[in-house]
Design a protein around this motif. Structure first.
Motif, mmCIF file in Angstrom:
data_model
loop_
_atom_site.group_PDB
_atom_site.id
_atom_site.type_symbol
_atom_site.label_atom_id
_atom_site.label_comp_id
_atom_site.label_asym_id
_atom_site.label_seq_id
_atom_site.Cartn_x
_atom_site.Cartn_y
_atom_site.Cartn_z
ATOM 1 N N GLN A 138 -0.443 12.745 10.765
ATOM 2 C CA GLN A 138 0.544 11.887 10.113
ATOM 3 C C GLN A 138 1.452 12.743 9.219
ATOM 4 O O GLN A 138 0.964 13.516 8.398
ATOM 5 N N PHE A 192 5.181 12.781 6.810
ATOM 6 C CA PHE A 192 6.126 11.948 6.054
ATOM 7 C C PHE A 192 7.468 12.656 5.879
ATOM 8 O O PHE A 192 7.506 13.840 5.541
ATOM 9 N N GLU A 239 6.375 9.174 9.512
ATOM 10 C CA GLU A 239 6.422 8.098 8.518
ATOM 11 C C GLU A 239 7.671 8.295 7.664
ATOM 12 O O GLU A 239 7.966 9.411 7.231
ATOM 13 N N LEU A 278 10.127 7.466 4.382
ATOM 14 C CA LEU A 278 10.283 6.971 3.006
ATOM 15 C C LEU A 278 11.774 6.917 2.704
ATOM 16 O O LEU A 278 12.450 7.947 2.737
ATOM 17 N N ILE A 325 3.569 14.168 -3.536
ATOM 18 C CA ILE A 325 2.910 12.959 -3.039
ATOM 19 C C ILE A 325 2.766 12.984 -1.522
ATOM 20 O O ILE A 325 2.274 12.024 -0.930
ATOM 21 N N ARG A 354 -9.280 2.780 7.389
ATOM 22 C CA ARG A 354 -8.186 1.888 7.776
ATOM 23 C C ARG A 354 -8.745 0.496 8.043
ATOM 24 O O ARG A 354 -9.845 0.380 8.589
ATOM 25 N N GLN A 368 -4.199 -5.510 11.405
ATOM 26 C CA GLN A 368 -2.920 -5.217 10.764
ATOM 27 C C GLN A 368 -2.844 -5.924 9.404
ATOM 28 O O GLN A 368 -3.090 -7.125 9.316
ATOM 29 N N PHE A 373 -0.579 -6.242 5.584
ATOM 30 C CA PHE A 373 0.736 -6.053 4.966
ATOM 31 C C PHE A 373 0.614 -5.954 3.445
ATOM 32 O O PHE A 373 -0.088 -6.758 2.831
ATOM 33 N N PHE A 380 6.843 5.611 -4.564
ATOM 34 C CA PHE A 380 6.604 6.352 -3.326
ATOM 35 C C PHE A 380 5.143 6.771 -3.198
ATOM 36 O O PHE A 380 4.627 6.911 -2.094
ATOM 37 N N SER A 381 4.485 6.950 -4.320
ATOM 38 C CA SER A 381 3.064 7.256 -4.278
ATOM 39 C C SER A 381 2.309 6.074 -3.656
ATOM 40 O O SER A 381 1.437 6.262 -2.795
ATOM 41 N N GLU A 397 3.656 3.869 -1.644
ATOM 42 C CA GLU A 397 4.049 3.739 -0.243
ATOM 43 C C GLU A 397 3.326 4.766 0.639
ATOM 44 O O GLU A 397 2.872 4.435 1.741
ATOM 45 N N VAL A 398 3.202 5.988 0.145
ATOM 46 C CA VAL A 398 2.466 6.998 0.922
ATOM 47 C C VAL A 398 1.002 6.575 1.056
ATOM 48 O O VAL A 398 0.419 6.629 2.148
ATOM 49 N N LYS A 409 0.679 3.881 3.656
ATOM 50 C CA LYS A 409 0.843 4.353 5.024
ATOM 51 C C LYS A 409 -0.320 5.254 5.453
ATOM 52 O O LYS A 409 -0.672 5.273 6.627
ATOM 53 N N LYS A 410 -0.907 5.968 4.526
ATOM 54 C CA LYS A 410 -2.098 6.754 4.871
ATOM 55 C C LYS A 410 -3.261 5.831 5.251
ATOM 56 O O LYS A 410 -4.132 6.224 6.023
ATOM 57 N N GLU A 464 0.936 -1.992 6.705
ATOM 58 C CA GLU A 464 2.361 -2.258 6.923
ATOM 59 C C GLU A 464 3.003 -2.482 5.558
ATOM 60 O O GLU A 464 2.474 -3.229 4.734
ATOM 61 N N VAL A 465 4.154 -1.894 5.346
ATOM 62 C CA VAL A 465 4.792 -1.896 4.037
ATOM 63 C C VAL A 465 6.067 -2.737 4.030
ATOM 64 O O VAL A 465 6.920 -2.580 4.900
ATOM 65 N N LEU A 466 6.160 -3.632 3.059
ATOM 66 C CA LEU A 466 7.384 -4.415 2.839
ATOM 67 C C LEU A 466 7.965 -3.992 1.488
ATOM 68 O O LEU A 466 7.313 -4.157 0.464
ATOM 69 N N ASN A 467 9.153 -3.437 1.506
ATOM 70 C CA ASN A 467 9.770 -2.990 0.259
ATOM 71 C C ASN A 467 10.768 -4.020 -0.248
ATOM 72 O O ASN A 467 11.843 -4.191 0.308
ATOM 73 N N VAL A 512 -1.726 9.649 -5.367
ATOM 74 C CA VAL A 512 -1.809 9.063 -4.025
ATOM 75 C C VAL A 512 -3.243 8.652 -3.705
ATOM 76 O O VAL A 512 -3.495 7.543 -3.207
ATOM 77 N N PHE A 539 12.031 -11.186 4.782
ATOM 78 C CA PHE A 539 10.675 -10.646 4.941
ATOM 79 C C PHE A 539 9.928 -11.347 6.068
ATOM 80 O O PHE A 539 9.054 -10.756 6.696
ATOM 81 N N GLU A 559 10.903 -9.441 8.957
ATOM 82 C CA GLU A 559 10.277 -8.112 8.975
ATOM 83 C C GLU A 559 8.795 -8.188 9.355
ATOM 84 O O GLU A 559 8.307 -7.362 10.125
ATOM 85 N N LYS A 584 7.094 -6.555 12.707
ATOM 86 C CA LYS A 584 5.966 -5.618 12.650
ATOM 87 C C LYS A 584 4.743 -6.171 13.362
ATOM 88 O O LYS A 584 3.957 -5.415 13.932
#
Lengths: 304, 304, 304
Positions: free
Chosen positions: A36, A38, A64, A66, A91, B32, B36, B38, B52-53, B55-56, B59-60, B64-67, B278, C52, C55, C59
């Motif tokens: 993975q 980023f 991935e 950002l 990060i 994990r 799935q 969110f 971002f920490s 978000e990373v 994703k690690k 699934e990420v919603l910003n 992270v 959303f 989104e 996803k």
């Protein structure tokens, strides 16, 4: 460190290698890092093409993504670009794509950070992935650059791509001319040629965007005049050589630098340039990711 | 419901568990959810590191990420935080990460919503994942907290982490002191100590950010004066104990609370703190996701 | 081309097919394209639910998501919607979801672009996925639409869903009435009925949002008056029929069009509407993706 900040730092071989890799991607090649990875996209100026072209390229490579925006970041609290990138690096970001309004913002960074910087445009300076996609599109059309007559038209002084395109095209064997308003002319790019002479000899008419935001107040009500004097009109297009093509980095000011009807005409490669941009950026990203991998002494990529 | 809104709601055991889990993640553990999942990131204030920490970390963990950003949401039409979160919950969000300018914005929410709230900073109140990453970094350095001398320096009244760090560090056995301008001193955090005494005894100099945005007009032209009086200067750093370290939540005002040259110096753990953030957030997210899973009576996580 | 821009362009069969597909998705059906597909979300107006919900739907279908915002795009340099969408198409976007303040922004686009446009709201015009989720929620509740009394209450003139809901509900066999301030009444939607009569006959009270942003200065200090005259008060709710339901597209102005306590009450389906919206949008996206697939002569989807 495989930064890509300006075309002049790439050897001719490196350029051809990137074009070849982009061709492989256009032909369906799949490459993904084994782990993975980023990538952060830092756009300090508006962008549609470059920003989403990079994001699509990143996702096609399984990276991935950002998406950083200055408005919602600690840049608002005065944090420097260096500290921002170092933060992203800590990060877990493996590469950063940056568009920034400051010329050569990267000079202070490239020896200080340990992740690759991919320049997506700096001030009036460089835009190497745009140059590469222009080269890719020309190569796709003509096979080689040797002896091609390429006319760059418009505000070469404020263009991110005019100088780097002129330099690299000459390096690759093309003849570069400059047209447009004489007050914008810079003879270090190439010889001046009038629009009406240009269209007779050009293999490539490379139109630049008039940056109205930079010419506020000077060009009001004169768009039609500009178009008649320096634009690619319907009439001029008729006189272009049989296999010649029209290019433009977009966004186009329709009816100013080029007649609206010509944007998607037979000779235009404007949307094809955007299409090709994704593959060029995949090649650039793969180069950045592979370098990271080698530096850390791990095998991280696979071909399938 | 496994909210994480403030450090005081975690038992000592829960804190150690989170630190241990974060250590596993730093050592390469992969976890994990089987389905799935969110997570929505709602940042009502600017942030680079925390946003971002998270978000990373998300994703690690394969989430699934919603910003979410306030500017482009129905918050513009007056929608409340409660209705916003309930909306996200209904459309399938499994946890929300929130930074908000209002102190204790979560009080009205935690008993009303059925997805975990992970507080990424509230007003001048709490910032539990920052506290956890600070603890993680100290534990990594010293093994335990027992008997460590920790000096918190700066605007403790407006700091999101000063109070919760002071409380938890005392709970874990450390000796907490406070330094900086006496008018910002709050004796409920710890005993006051002058900077020049502090550097002689501190195992950890925990510098806080001067929030210029909160001291508008009061600190102009006095940055150098502040630095000399209360900052970690090059000269003071020389007098620090052999194995002592420097911490700062960042963004750093270089040359104010700390000399610019010290930010990446031998004793500094500032960028390591970001790096560790992270893994701490992965632990917090795993805890939130696992809870959700148990509540719904389904097995949703696997270890591999 | 399987655009979805307005309800009137769907046949009754197509509507029932979409509702059935959405039901499958709600019941756990999994469908993913065989190849990597990209969808761009272009929201030129604020949105939480719709943005959303799309989104999450994207996803859940395994689609790659590009989130476009006008502020950070070349729309700032004057680029048109057409050129923006053509750009996204060239860089590999397979469908675009658009919310735009201009009524019928799509008229100029639908015959010019070759990727599906999914309308997420245009000016005061259409909002077809909102209509579909309303239909889905009614069908889920009552099994069919035949003979249902549906009262649409509020500012029908400025509502994106009032007209298209009225038209399609009549097409499907329901009786449609309109209530609220008489000056907002439009008899082409249905017969006028007073609130106090409405609550006696309605199977569905479909409340519209008062768009304060459109009535600036006209409604100050009169929210309570509006609520008493035209709102769904606690008292009125008591008089509703036994199996009747309350709907609202949200965001709700609590205490204006509906009493705050009723938003999550027994008869309310307001949050269920949001929940259902995801499945409806999955159906709409699948339809768009399948169409693309067929057009290009490739098999790209699998059921499992």
């Amino acid at each position: 460190m495989n930064h890509l900040v300006e075309m002049s730092s790439l050897t001719t071989n490196e350029i051809y290698d990137l074009l070849t890799e982009a061709r492989f991607f256009k032909n369906g090649k799949v490459w993904r890092p084994l782990e993975q990875k980023f990538v952060a996209n830092l756009f300090f100026e508006p962008s549609t093409r470059t920003r989403f072209s990079f994001e699509v390229a990143e996702k096609k490579l399984g990276l991935e993504v950002l998406n950083f925006t200055a408005e919602s970041s600690s840049v608002q609290k005065g944090e420097s670009l260096y500290d921002t990138i170092r933060t992203l690096e800590e990060i877990g970001t493996d590469a950063v794509v940056i568009r920034h309004q400051q010329d050569r913002y990267f000079d202070e960074l490239i020896n200080q950070v340990s992740i690759p910087i991919l320049n997506a445009g700096d001030g009036c300076g460089n835009h190497p992935t745009q140059s590469l996609l222009d080269l890719f599109t020309i190569q796709e059309e003509f096979g080689s650059f040797e002896g091609l007559n390429i006319v760059i038209v418009g505000d070469v002084l404020h263009s991110r791509v005019a100088r780097s395109n002129a330099d690299v095209l000459k390096r690759l064997g093309a003849n570069v001319f400059v047209s447009g308003p004489i007050e914008w002319f810079d003879d270090s790019l190439g010889n001046y040629i009038s629009m009406d002479d240009a269209i007779e000899v050009a293999d490539v008419m490379m139109m630049l965007r008039i940056q109205h935001e930079r010419h506020e107040g000077q060009m009001n009500d004169t768009k039609e005049v500009y178009h008649q004097q320096y634009g690619l009109t319907l009439e001029r297009e008729q006189r272009m050589k049989a296999n010649s093509i029209i290019m433009h980095p977009a966004p186009v000011n329709r009816g100013v630098e080029i007649a609206s009807e010509l944007v998607e005409s037979r000779k235009s490669r404007i949307f094809k340039q955007m299409h090709n941009g994704v593959f060029v950026r995949m090649a650039v990203l793969k180069r950045a990711m592979s370098q990271t991998a080698i530096q850390r002494g791990k095998k991280v990529c696979q071909h399938f």
